[in-house]
Design a protein around this motif. Sequence first.
Motif, short mmCIF file in Angstrom:
data_model
loop_
_atom_site.label_atom_id
_atom_site.label_comp_id
_atom_site.label_asym_id
_atom_site.label_seq_id
_atom_site.Cartn_x
_atom_site.Cartn_y
_atom_site.Cartn_z
N PRO A 164 74.93 18.59 75.42
CA PRO A 164 73.50 18.93 75.58
C PRO A 164 73.19 20.30 74.99
N ASP A 165 72.11 20.36 74.25
CA ASP A 165 71.73 21.57 73.54
C ASP A 165 70.32 21.97 73.96
N ALA A 166 70.18 23.22 74.41
CA ALA A 166 68.88 23.68 74.91
C ALA A 166 67.81 23.63 73.83
N ILE A 167 68.18 23.91 72.59
CA ILE A 167 67.21 23.88 71.50
C ILE A 167 66.74 22.46 71.25
N GLU A 168 67.68 21.52 71.22
CA GLU A 168 67.30 20.12 71.04
C GLU A 168 66.43 19.64 72.18
N GLN A 169 66.78 20.01 73.41
CA GLN A 169 65.99 19.60 74.57
C GLN A 169 64.57 20.14 74.49
N ASN A 170 64.45 21.41 74.08
CA ASN A 170 63.12 22.01 73.95
C ASN A 170 62.32 21.32 72.86
N LEU A 171 62.98 21.01 71.74
CA LEU A 171 62.30 20.33 70.64
C LEU A 171 61.85 18.94 71.07
N ASN A 172 62.73 18.20 71.75
CA ASN A 172 62.34 16.87 72.24
C ASN A 172 61.17 16.96 73.21
N GLN A 173 61.16 18.01 74.05
CA GLN A 173 60.07 18.16 75.01
C GLN A 173 58.74 18.42 74.30
N GLN A 174 58.78 19.23 73.24
CA GLN A 174 57.57 19.46 72.44
C GLN A 174 57.07 18.15 71.83
N ILE A 175 58.00 17.37 71.31
CA ILE A 175 57.64 16.09 70.67
C ILE A 175 57.00 15.17 71.70
N LEU A 176 57.59 15.07 72.88
CA LEU A 176 57.05 14.18 73.91
C LEU A 176 55.72 14.69 74.46
N ASP A 177 55.59 16.01 74.64
CA ASP A 177 54.32 16.56 75.12
C ASP A 177 53.19 16.27 74.14
N LEU A 178 53.45 16.51 72.86
CA LEU A 178 52.42 16.30 71.84
C LEU A 178 52.06 14.82 71.72
N SER A 179 53.08 13.98 71.62
CA SER A 179 52.81 12.55 71.40
C SER A 179 52.13 11.91 72.60
N SER A 180 52.53 12.27 73.82
CA SER A 180 51.91 11.69 75.00
C SER A 180 50.47 12.17 75.17
N SER A 181 50.22 13.45 74.89
CA SER A 181 48.86 13.97 74.99
C SER A 181 47.94 13.29 73.98
N LEU A 182 48.41 13.11 72.76
CA LEU A 182 47.60 12.45 71.74
C LEU A 182 47.39 10.98 72.06
N ALA A 183 48.40 10.34 72.62
CA ALA A 183 48.27 8.93 73.01
C ALA A 183 47.21 8.78 74.09
#
Length: 322
Positions: A164-183
């Motif tokens: 597990p990588d903190a940078i990857e986790q943060n990036l995935n969280q940004q992706i999910l936050d943006l995509s879910s908000s837009l959806a």
Amino acid sequence: MNLFKNILYVSESAVAQDASIMRAVSLAENNQADLTVIDVVPDITAGIGILRRGPISNELQTATVNERRKKLEALIEPYRKRVRIRLDVLVGRTFLEVIRAILRNGHDLLIKPAENPSFIERLFGSDDMQLLRNCPCPVWLTRTEEKSKYEHILAAVDFNPDMPDAIEQNLNQQILDLSSSLAFSDFAALHVVHVWDAPAEAMLRTWADDPQKASIAYVEGVRSSHENAYNRLRRQLIERVGRDASDYLSPEFHMRRGTAATIIPDIAKQLHADLVVMGTVARTGISGLLIGNTAEAILEQLQCSVLAVKPPGFVSPVKLSK
């Protein structure tokens, strides 16, 4: 949840952009964000030599800037009563001046119609790819046939389940936050995809005493570890948006085996995705780390709009002029 505070829209006069500017205005309204609209014109005096510069070339440059400003004013005229919009026309190379404007003014989102060059099959042109590589904030490139409301949004996430990588986790969280908000805002279907593979399978078959048994066990172990990590990501999404909102959104989770450069464009095509939200760099630590090979291969195949996100700590190699 307001995701953006200071949005920059870059005009692309060579393509139809009514739908793209409308999306930028709506996003600024919904996020109560500032909106700046700019265009970039070439430096007419660049490369001609100091002796050839003079009143004529300066007047031509000024006239070009004024003409572009008039076009920008016409572009935003229908939206002046909805949101306050700042205008500017910059001189220089498009991607460099855009990134410098972002660095100067602290924009947290760039929206731009894709160049859509007619001489090649891919959607994004050279300035677009430079922005995807070097822009410090999320880059949203829209296609000419941009819909006012998206129907299908695809979020591509990636991770190493064993480390597990903190940078990857943060990036995935940004992706999910943006995509879910837009959806939510577009009443769109949200699809979350993760691609995994078992790269050592072929080698395992060459030296194991029981190649088939060893191969099955290895592949199943890899698949299981990815599935467990993916389920954790799914639970995190539910926790962040809330159970009721998650039930309403009903995101579909896809886990496919293969290479991301092949699978993600295929899924985007199968789902008729209007937007793909993805990271462009898996990890950083090096200032100005270029776009990853896998991300670039994916982007070259997509024919839909893209919202590309950089990991925390990314530093653009483009610097402000002194």
